[in-house]
Design a protein around this motif. Structure first.
Motif, short mmCIF file in Angstrom:
data_model
loop_
_atom_site.label_atom_id
_atom_site.label_comp_id
_atom_site.label_asym_id
_atom_site.label_seq_id
_atom_site.Cartn_x
_atom_site.Cartn_y
_atom_site.Cartn_z
N MET A 99 36.97 50.81 8.52
CA MET A 99 38.29 50.96 7.89
C MET A 99 38.56 49.79 6.94
O MET A 99 39.07 49.97 5.84
N GLU A 100 38.21 48.59 7.37
CA GLU A 100 38.40 47.41 6.51
C GLU A 100 37.51 47.49 5.27
O GLU A 100 37.94 47.14 4.15
N HIS A 101 36.31 47.97 5.45
CA HIS A 101 35.35 48.14 4.37
C HIS A 101 35.91 49.12 3.32
O HIS A 101 35.93 48.81 2.11
N ILE A 102 36.35 50.28 3.78
CA ILE A 102 36.88 51.28 2.86
C ILE A 102 38.13 50.75 2.16
O ILE A 102 38.32 50.94 0.95
N HIS A 103 38.99 50.08 2.91
CA HIS A 103 40.20 49.50 2.32
C HIS A 103 39.86 48.52 1.20
O HIS A 103 40.45 48.56 0.12
N LEU A 104 38.89 47.65 1.46
CA LEU A 104 38.54 46.63 0.47
C LEU A 104 37.99 47.26 -0.81
O LEU A 104 38.28 46.78 -1.91
N GLU A 105 37.24 48.33 -0.66
CA GLU A 105 36.71 49.01 -1.84
C GLU A 105 37.81 49.82 -2.54
O GLU A 105 38.03 49.68 -3.75
N ASN A 106 38.51 50.67 -1.78
CA ASN A 106 39.52 51.54 -2.39
C ASN A 106 40.66 50.75 -3.03
O ASN A 106 41.09 51.04 -4.15
N ASN A 107 41.18 49.76 -2.29
CA ASN A 107 42.44 49.13 -2.66
C ASN A 107 42.29 47.78 -3.37
O ASN A 107 43.29 47.24 -3.85
N VAL A 108 41.08 47.26 -3.42
CA VAL A 108 40.87 45.99 -4.13
C VAL A 108 39.84 46.18 -5.24
O VAL A 108 40.15 46.14 -6.42
N LEU A 109 38.57 46.45 -4.88
CA LEU A 109 37.51 46.53 -5.89
C LEU A 109 37.74 47.69 -6.86
O LEU A 109 37.72 47.51 -8.09
N PHE A 110 37.97 48.90 -6.32
CA PHE A 110 38.12 50.06 -7.21
C PHE A 110 39.41 49.98 -8.01
O PHE A 110 39.49 50.52 -9.11
N GLN A 111 40.43 49.31 -7.46
CA GLN A 111 41.68 49.13 -8.21
C GLN A 111 41.42 48.34 -9.48
O GLN A 111 42.11 48.53 -10.48
N ARG A 112 40.44 47.45 -9.45
CA ARG A 112 40.12 46.68 -10.65
C ARG A 112 39.55 47.59 -11.74
O ARG A 112 39.83 47.40 -12.92
N VAL A 113 38.76 48.58 -11.33
CA VAL A 113 38.25 49.55 -12.30
C VAL A 113 39.41 50.39 -12.84
O VAL A 113 39.53 50.60 -14.05
N ASP A 114 40.29 50.84 -11.94
CA ASP A 114 41.46 51.61 -12.38
C ASP A 114 42.31 50.80 -13.33
O ASP A 114 42.83 51.31 -14.32
N GLY A 115 42.44 49.50 -13.05
CA GLY A 115 43.24 48.62 -13.90
C GLY A 115 42.63 48.47 -15.28
O GLY A 115 43.34 48.41 -16.29
N GLN A 116 41.28 48.41 -15.34
CA GLN A 116 40.62 48.32 -16.64
C GLN A 116 40.93 49.56 -17.47
O GLN A 116 41.17 49.48 -18.67
N ILE A 117 40.97 50.70 -16.79
CA ILE A 117 41.22 51.95 -17.52
C ILE A 117 42.65 51.95 -18.01
O ILE A 117 42.94 52.32 -19.15
N GLY A 118 43.59 51.53 -17.11
CA GLY A 118 44.98 51.48 -17.53
C GLY A 118 45.15 50.57 -18.73
O GLY A 118 45.86 50.88 -19.68
N GLY A 119 44.47 49.42 -18.68
CA GLY A 119 44.57 48.47 -19.79
C GLY A 119 44.00 49.07 -21.06
O GLY A 119 44.53 48.87 -22.15
N ALA A 120 42.91 49.85 -20.93
CA ALA A 120 42.29 50.43 -22.12
C ALA A 120 43.22 51.46 -22.76
O ALA A 120 43.31 51.56 -23.97
N HIS A 121 43.94 52.19 -21.89
CA HIS A 121 44.82 53.21 -22.43
C HIS A 121 46.02 52.59 -23.14
O HIS A 121 46.55 53.19 -24.07
N HIS A 122 46.45 51.43 -22.66
CA HIS A 122 47.65 50.82 -23.23
C HIS A 122 47.30 49.84 -24.34
O HIS A 122 48.20 49.34 -25.00
N GLY A 123 46.02 49.56 -24.54
CA GLY A 123 45.62 48.56 -25.51
C GLY A 123 45.63 49.06 -26.94
O GLY A 123 45.66 50.23 -27.21
#
Length: 227
Positions: free
Chosen positions: A203-227
């Protein structure tokens, strides 16, 4: 924003000790991490205010947290590989061995976890394939900073995480809620201790990937759309 309105994933990421509270109330902060505390509590028939009070008691420690979220992406990936991928590969063989023994020796006991060893073997195989995809394809992609290309693989990994979460639920059901019968032998006790550790680790493993690491990828996409 009150704690009750924040998502389980955000609280698990930002508030040290929150995951222990969520484990206590059986709230899914890894696969169900996008749900608010209010929504997640309502689905379980729990009082969100009481859980929020427990979380507020943890807040003084929050200033010391940020260790994992402060890691750069390559450091975070290395932590995931060492703390979770390597550990899971050591956990499953022993748990499968112990479960096979319990099923062989105590097959006539009404609380015997019948079918558990086969389920663990299936979980091991599926998780191994999943981790190899991350290690060979997705993690190198994220480490190179190519967020746009990583969107589809990230979505695929999130879906597989949901499958792992369902497999964990099935594991707990097969093991009768990880509740030992009276007079359980040492092997049975060791098995359920190990299963509980595996459950918390995964559960901790999935949380760290879903809510921390993968959020960084999602954030890059959000930034690209708004840039």
């Amino acid at each position: 924003m009150t704690l009750a309105n924040q998502s389980l994933g955000q609280l698990a990421r930002d508030l040290p000790g929150a995951t222990a509270v969520f484990h206590k109330y059986k709230l899914d902060f890894c696969c169900g991490g996008s749900r608010s505390l209010t929504d997640a509590a309502a689905r379980k028939g729990l009082e969100a205010a009481a859980i929020e009070a427990e979380l507020r008691a943890l807040q003084p420690a929050a200033a010391n947290q940020q260790q994992l979220t402060a890691l750069n992406t390559k450091e975070l990936i290395e932590h995931i590989l060492t703390r979770f991928h390597d550990v899971h590969r050591k956990q499953f063989p022993e748990l499968i061995r112990l479960s096979q023994r319990v099923e062989r020796v105590h097959g006539d006991h009404p609380k015997c976890p019948a079918g558990l060893s086969a389920h663990l073997e299936q979980m091991r195989d599926e998780l191994e394939m999943h981790m190899q995809k991350e290690e060979q394809i997705l993690f190198p992609m994220i480490a190179r900073g190519v967020g746009g290309i990583a969107v589809a693989p990230v979505q695929a990994m999130r879906h597989e995480h949901d499958d792992h979460g369902a497999a964990l639920d099935r594991l707990v059901d097969l093991a009768h809620g990880l509740t030992l019968p009276d007079g359980a032998c040492n092997t049975w006790q060791a098995l359920y201790r190990g299963l509980d550790t595996l459950k918390n680790d995964l559960m901790e493993h999935i949380h760290l990937e879903n809510n921390v690491l993968f959020q960084r990828v999602d954030g890059q996409i959000g930034g690209a759309h708004h840039g």
